[in-house]
Every structure is written in structure tokens, then in C-alpha cells.
Design an enzyme around this catalytic site. Structure first.
Site, PDB file in Angstrom:
ATOM      1  N   HIS A 149     -10.109  -4.870  -3.201  1.00 28.32           N
ATOM      2  CA  HIS A 149      -8.811  -5.076  -2.550  1.00 28.32           C
ATOM      3  C   HIS A 149      -9.037  -5.513  -1.116  1.00 28.32           C
ATOM      4  CE1 HIS A 149      -9.932  -0.841  -2.257  1.00 28.32           C
ATOM      5  NE2 HIS A 149      -9.350  -0.819  -1.071  1.00 28.32           N
ATOM      6  N   ASP A 166       0.859  -1.188   0.000  1.00 20.25           N
ATOM      7  CA  ASP A 166       0.000   0.000   0.000  1.00 20.25           C
ATOM      8  C   ASP A 166       0.896   1.240   0.000  1.00 20.25           C
ATOM      9  OD1 ASP A 166      -3.182   0.611   1.157  1.00 20.25           O
ATOM     10  OD2 ASP A 166      -1.717   2.236   1.055  1.00 20.25           O
ATOM     11  N   HIS A 182     -10.811  -6.657 -13.243  1.00 18.91           N
ATOM     12  CA  HIS A 182     -11.554  -5.630 -12.504  1.00 18.91           C
ATOM     13  C   HIS A 182     -12.855  -6.174 -11.927  1.00 18.91           C
ATOM     14  CE1 HIS A 182     -12.662  -1.547 -11.357  1.00 18.91           C
ATOM     15  NE2 HIS A 182     -13.902  -1.950 -11.600  1.00 18.91           N
TER      16      HIS A 182
HETATM   17  P1  5GP Z   1      -9.777   1.741   0.581  1.00 21.22           P
HETATM   18  O1  5GP Z   1      -9.937   2.973   1.409  1.00 21.22           O
HETATM   19  O2  5GP Z   1     -10.439   1.850  -0.760  1.00 21.22           O
HETATM   20  O3  5GP Z   1     -10.148   0.478   1.308  1.00 21.22           O
HETATM   21  O4  5GP Z   1      -8.221   1.587   0.369  1.00 21.22           O
HETATM   22  C1  5GP Z   1      -7.513   2.078  -0.719  1.00 21.22           C
HETATM   23  C2  5GP Z   1      -6.051   1.879  -0.413  1.00 21.22           C
HETATM   24  O5  5GP Z   1      -5.321   1.982  -1.606  1.00 21.22           O
HETATM   25  C3  5GP Z   1      -5.495   2.942   0.559  1.00 21.22           C
HETATM   26  O6  5GP Z   1      -4.933   2.284   1.698  1.00 21.22           O
HETATM   27  C4  5GP Z   1      -4.453   3.672  -0.281  1.00 21.22           C
HETATM   28  O7  5GP Z   1      -3.310   4.054   0.462  1.00 21.22           O
HETATM   29  C5  5GP Z   1      -4.113   2.662  -1.367  1.00 21.22           C
HETATM   30  N1  5GP Z   1      -3.725   3.267  -2.636  1.00 21.22           N
HETATM   31  C6  5GP Z   1      -4.379   4.254  -3.293  1.00 21.22           C
HETATM   32  N2  5GP Z   1      -3.752   4.538  -4.454  1.00 21.22           N
HETATM   33  C7  5GP Z   1      -2.688   3.693  -4.533  1.00 21.22           C
HETATM   34  C8  5GP Z   1      -1.657   3.515  -5.522  1.00 21.22           C
HETATM   35  O8  5GP Z   1      -1.608   4.167  -6.556  1.00 21.22           O
HETATM   36  N3  5GP Z   1      -0.745   2.550  -5.264  1.00 21.22           N
HETATM   37  C9  5GP Z   1      -0.774   1.787  -4.123  1.00 21.22           C
HETATM   38  N4  5GP Z   1       0.198   0.895  -3.976  1.00 21.22           N
HETATM   39  N5  5GP Z   1      -1.726   1.941  -3.186  1.00 21.22           N
HETATM   40  C10 5GP Z   1      -2.673   2.871  -3.388  1.00 21.22           C
HETATM   41 ZN    ZN Z   2      -9.840  -1.997 -11.855  1.00 23.12          ZN
END
Ligand code: 5GP
Ligand code: ZN
Length: 137
Positions: free
Chosen positions: A99, A30, A46
């Protein structure tokens, strides 16, 4: 239409610190870790979230999460992990590609618990359980 960040990572069009990939799933660091070693596991194809992922793919994601989580204590020195999946905006989902978060844990205080248990009406509990039980397939 805006491109999906995680689809782009899955296709290697965007960089990521990948820890595992096969034809179906991928795991990478992350970009803004909640704790040291925070990993995301995604399907390469996706899909939005828990509500629309195929069961087989869902199983593969959890199998990979288990493999990764089990080596974290040795590699990172953590003593626990949290698995977190947010399905839907109301549940905090920000990236709209499935995810599963694997969050290594080092102590009880570094993060806040995401929910507070509430006492509730016993009849309501019974009624909700009855309604879910009736519909479950
Ligand atoms: P959500 O809030 O949707 O459950 O989590 C999204 C996660 O994706 C967050 O923890 C954020 O830090 C991570 N994230 C967002 N954009 C990117 C990216 O471009 N690369 C990586 N490796 N992680 C990302
Ligand atoms: Zn996607």
C-alpha cells in the site's frame, strides 16, 4: 492461514470507502487517518511490498496516487501531501499487502518528520554509493 485485509477489501468482501478502482488498482480511505483525507492505494492482486511488486503495477499505483494527490488541495483544502510506503516490518509495515499512503498536509507541525538527517563519514557515503552503483540493473 489468516485472511489478508486488503485482499478482502479488493474483493469487496470487507467494506471500505473506495475512491477509485479498476481491474488492477484500488484507492480507499485509511480507517485511522494520519490527517484528514488520508488515502491508501493498493494493487488488487496480493503482493507484499516494494520488494516483490511488478514494475507495471508499481507504475499504475504511482499514476493513481498522482491523480488523487493533485485534486486534494481543491477537495480538502490541504497545501501539500506526503507519499509514504513502508516495506518490511523494520520499516514499520503493519499490513502485509502493498500500500502507498497519500497523506494530505495542512501544516508543518501536525506530524513528526520520520527521519533526522545525520552527518556521516564521507568515505562511507562514497563506498555505499559505489556498491549500489555496481549492482544496479
Ligand atoms: P502500514 O503501517 O502497514 O504502512 O499502514 C497500514 C495502514 O492501514 C494504517 O494506516 C491503518 O490505519 C490502515 N488500515 C489497517 N486496517 C485497515 C482496514 O481494515 N481498513 C482500512 N481502510 N485501513 C486499514
Ligand atoms: Zn492481500
Amino acid at each position: 492461514m489468516e485472511k489478508c485485509i486488503f485482499c478482502e477489501i479488493a474483493k469487496h468482501n470487507l467494506p471500505a470507502n473506495i475512491v477509485f478502482e479498476d481491474n488492477n488498482v484500488m484507492a480507499f480511505a485509511d480507517i485511522n487517518p494520519a490527517t484528514k483525507g488520508h488515502i491508501l492505494v493498493i494493487p488488487r492482486k496480493h503482493c507484499l511490498n516494494l520488494f516483490d511488486i511488478e514494475s507495471d503495477l508499481f507504475t499504475r499505483i504511482f499514476q493513481l496516487a498522482k491523480r488523487i494527490a493533485r485534486i486534494m488541495p481543491e477537495v480538502l483544502g490541504c497545501s501539500g501531501v506526503n507519499l509514504l510506503h513502508s516495506a518490511g516490518e523494520s520499516a514499520w509495515q503493519e499490513v502485509m499487502h502493498f500500500h502507498l499512503h497519500i497523506i494530505p498536509r495542512y501544516n508543518r507541525k501536525e506530524l513528526q518528520r520520520p527521519f533526522i538527517p545525520h552527518s556521516t563519514d564521507k568515505d562511507e557515503l562514497k563506498e555505499i554509493a559505489r556498491r549500489i552503483k555496481e549492482k544496479i540493473k
